[in-house]
Design a protein around this motif. Structure first.
Motif, PDB file in Angstrom:
ATOM      1  N   VAL A  97       1.709 -34.400 -30.896  1.00  0.00           N
ATOM      2  CA  VAL A  97       1.295 -35.377 -31.899  1.00  0.00           C
ATOM      3  C   VAL A  97       2.044 -36.698 -31.720  1.00  0.00           C
ATOM      4  O   VAL A  97       1.468 -37.770 -31.889  1.00  0.00           O
ATOM      5  N   THR A  98       3.313 -36.610 -31.363  1.00  0.00           N
ATOM      6  CA  THR A  98       4.137 -37.816 -31.194  1.00  0.00           C
ATOM      7  C   THR A  98       3.587 -38.720 -30.105  1.00  0.00           C
ATOM      8  O   THR A  98       3.663 -39.936 -30.207  1.00  0.00           O
ATOM      9  N   GLY A  99       3.031 -38.124 -29.063  1.00  0.00           N
ATOM     10  CA  GLY A  99       2.431 -38.917 -27.994  1.00  0.00           C
ATOM     11  C   GLY A  99       3.386 -39.175 -26.847  1.00  0.00           C
ATOM     12  O   GLY A  99       4.527 -38.716 -26.848  1.00  0.00           O
ATOM     13  N   PRO A 100       2.921 -39.923 -25.866  1.00  0.00           N
ATOM     14  CA  PRO A 100       3.688 -40.148 -24.637  1.00  0.00           C
ATOM     15  C   PRO A 100       5.021 -40.869 -24.845  1.00  0.00           C
ATOM     16  O   PRO A 100       5.918 -40.743 -24.026  1.00  0.00           O
ATOM     17  N   SER A 101       5.163 -41.594 -25.945  1.00  0.00           N
ATOM     18  CA  SER A 101       6.427 -42.302 -26.179  1.00  0.00           C
ATOM     19  C   SER A 101       7.573 -41.341 -26.462  1.00  0.00           C
ATOM     20  O   SER A 101       8.730 -41.672 -26.240  1.00  0.00           O
ATOM     21  N   GLY A 102       7.274 -40.149 -26.946  1.00  0.00           N
ATOM     22  CA  GLY A 102       8.278 -39.124 -27.152  1.00  0.00           C
ATOM     23  C   GLY A 102       9.163 -39.345 -28.360  1.00  0.00           C
ATOM     24  O   GLY A 102       8.947 -40.251 -29.170  1.00  0.00           O
ATOM     25  N   ILE A 103      10.184 -38.499 -28.464  1.00  0.00           N
ATOM     26  CA  ILE A 103      11.089 -38.502 -29.608  1.00  0.00           C
ATOM     27  C   ILE A 103      12.418 -37.897 -29.164  1.00  0.00           C
ATOM     28  O   ILE A 103      12.455 -37.057 -28.268  1.00  0.00           O
ATOM     29  N   SER A 104      13.489 -38.331 -29.789  1.00  0.00           N
ATOM     30  CA  SER A 104      14.816 -37.829 -29.407  1.00  0.00           C
ATOM     31  C   SER A 104      15.038 -36.419 -29.950  1.00  0.00           C
ATOM     32  O   SER A 104      14.424 -36.001 -30.937  1.00  0.00           O
ATOM     33  N   ALA A 105      15.959 -35.705 -29.315  1.00  0.00           N
ATOM     34  CA  ALA A 105      16.299 -34.357 -29.759  1.00  0.00           C
ATOM     35  C   ALA A 105      16.833 -34.374 -31.182  1.00  0.00           C
ATOM     36  O   ALA A 105      16.518 -33.497 -31.981  1.00  0.00           O
ATOM     37  N   GLY A 106      17.640 -35.381 -31.508  1.00  0.00           N
ATOM     38  CA  GLY A 106      18.175 -35.491 -32.858  1.00  0.00           C
ATOM     39  C   GLY A 106      17.089 -35.658 -33.900  1.00  0.00           C
ATOM     40  O   GLY A 106      17.141 -35.058 -34.976  1.00  0.00           O
ATOM     41  N   ALA A 107      16.086 -36.466 -33.593  1.00  0.00           N
ATOM     42  CA  ALA A 107      14.974 -36.669 -34.522  1.00  0.00           C
ATOM     43  C   ALA A 107      14.152 -35.389 -34.667  1.00  0.00           C
ATOM     44  O   ALA A 107      13.679 -35.071 -35.760  1.00  0.00           O
ATOM     45  N   ILE A 108      13.996 -34.661 -33.574  1.00  0.00           N
ATOM     46  CA  ILE A 108      13.274 -33.380 -33.649  1.00  0.00           C
ATOM     47  C   ILE A 108      14.025 -32.430 -34.577  1.00  0.00           C
ATOM     48  O   ILE A 108      13.437 -31.817 -35.465  1.00  0.00           O
ATOM     49  N   ALA A 109      15.337 -32.321 -34.374  1.00  0.00           N
ATOM     50  CA  ALA A 109      16.153 -31.429 -35.199  1.00  0.00           C
ATOM     51  C   ALA A 109      16.056 -31.815 -36.671  1.00  0.00           C
ATOM     52  O   ALA A 109      15.905 -30.956 -37.543  1.00  0.00           O
ATOM     53  N   GLU A 110      16.114 -33.114 -36.936  1.00  0.00           N
ATOM     54  CA  GLU A 110      16.046 -33.594 -38.310  1.00  0.00           C
ATOM     55  C   GLU A 110      14.697 -33.276 -38.952  1.00  0.00           C
ATOM     56  O   GLU A 110      14.627 -32.771 -40.069  1.00  0.00           O
ATOM     57  N   LYS A 111      13.613 -33.560 -38.240  1.00  0.00           N
ATOM     58  CA  LYS A 111      12.271 -33.313 -38.787  1.00  0.00           C
ATOM     59  C   LYS A 111      12.014 -31.828 -39.017  1.00  0.00           C
ATOM     60  O   LYS A 111      11.278 -31.454 -39.914  1.00  0.00           O
ATOM     61  N   MET A 112      12.611 -30.996 -38.169  1.00  0.00           N
ATOM     62  CA  MET A 112      12.389 -29.556 -38.285  1.00  0.00           C
ATOM     63  C   MET A 112      13.421 -28.876 -39.172  1.00  0.00           C
ATOM     64  O   MET A 112      13.308 -27.688 -39.450  1.00  0.00           O
ATOM     65  N   ASP A 113      14.439 -29.624 -39.564  1.00  0.00           N
ATOM     66  CA  ASP A 113      15.506 -29.093 -40.405  1.00  0.00           C
ATOM     67  C   ASP A 113      16.211 -27.913 -39.738  1.00  0.00           C
ATOM     68  O   ASP A 113      16.403 -26.859 -40.345  1.00  0.00           O
ATOM     69  N   VAL A 114      16.555 -28.104 -38.468  1.00  0.00           N
ATOM     70  CA  VAL A 114      17.338 -27.110 -37.722  1.00  0.00           C
ATOM     71  C   VAL A 114      18.499 -27.832 -37.052  1.00  0.00           C
ATOM     72  O   VAL A 114      18.496 -29.056 -36.925  1.00  0.00           O
ATOM     73  N   SER A 115      19.479 -27.073 -36.603  1.00  0.00           N
ATOM     74  CA  SER A 115      20.660 -27.682 -35.991  1.00  0.00           C
ATOM     75  C   SER A 115      20.317 -28.295 -34.632  1.00  0.00           C
ATOM     76  O   SER A 115      19.427 -27.809 -33.926  1.00  0.00           O
ATOM     77  N   PRO A 116      21.039 -29.349 -34.256  1.00  0.00           N
ATOM     78  CA  PRO A 116      20.817 -29.950 -32.934  1.00  0.00           C
ATOM     79  C   PRO A 116      21.021 -28.957 -31.793  1.00  0.00           C
ATOM     80  O   PRO A 116      20.286 -28.991 -30.807  1.00  0.00           O
TER      81      PRO A 116
END
Length: 125
Positions: free
Chosen positions: A27-46
């Motif tokens: 969904v994020t697309g080709p621009s991607g997303i940082s690991a920290g942002a993924i962890a934050e959005k998913m509410d899991v530890s880095p």
């Protein structure tokens, strides 16, 4: 894609957090997303996200690139498309019209930035 590659990919996707991560990256697309942002959005530890990102990358389903001090992850649309094509390869015993709806979805690998729905999910759901 051969059967061994498909098994590795399906193995990586057969875990709830990794499946949610790959859906978020699509969904994020080709621009991607940082690991920290993924962890934050998913509410899991880095560290948890890092473990799952490593597995998805090992399976070839995601890519990473360094941007300054961050590592940005994005879906590998070519690999995901190959996985869908692997499943649909011998579709419906020579009656491709039966598989047409699935083929149309598979043909649309990269989402457009406009009109993309924000990822909604939680590893704790």
């Amino acid at each position: 894609m051969d059967e061994r590659q498909a098994l590795v990919a399906f193995g990586a996707l057969s875990q709830e957090t990794r499946l949610q991560v790959i859906r978020m990256l699509v969904v994020t697309g080709p621009s991607g997303i940082s690991a920290g942002a993924i962890a934050e959005k998913m509410d899991v530890s880095p560290s948890n996200v890092s473990f799952h990102l490593k597995e998805l990358e090992r399976a070839g389903l995601i890519a990473q690139q360094r941007e300054s001090r961050s590592i940005i992850y994005s879906a590998n649309y070519e690999a995901l498309g190959s996985l869908v094509r692997f499943l649909m390869e011998d579709c419906c015993a020579g009656h491709p019209e039966i598989c047409a709806p699935a083929a149309e979805v598979a043909a649309c690998c990269a989402p457009t930035v406009e009109g993309s729905q924000p990822w909604r999910g939680n590893a704790n759901e």
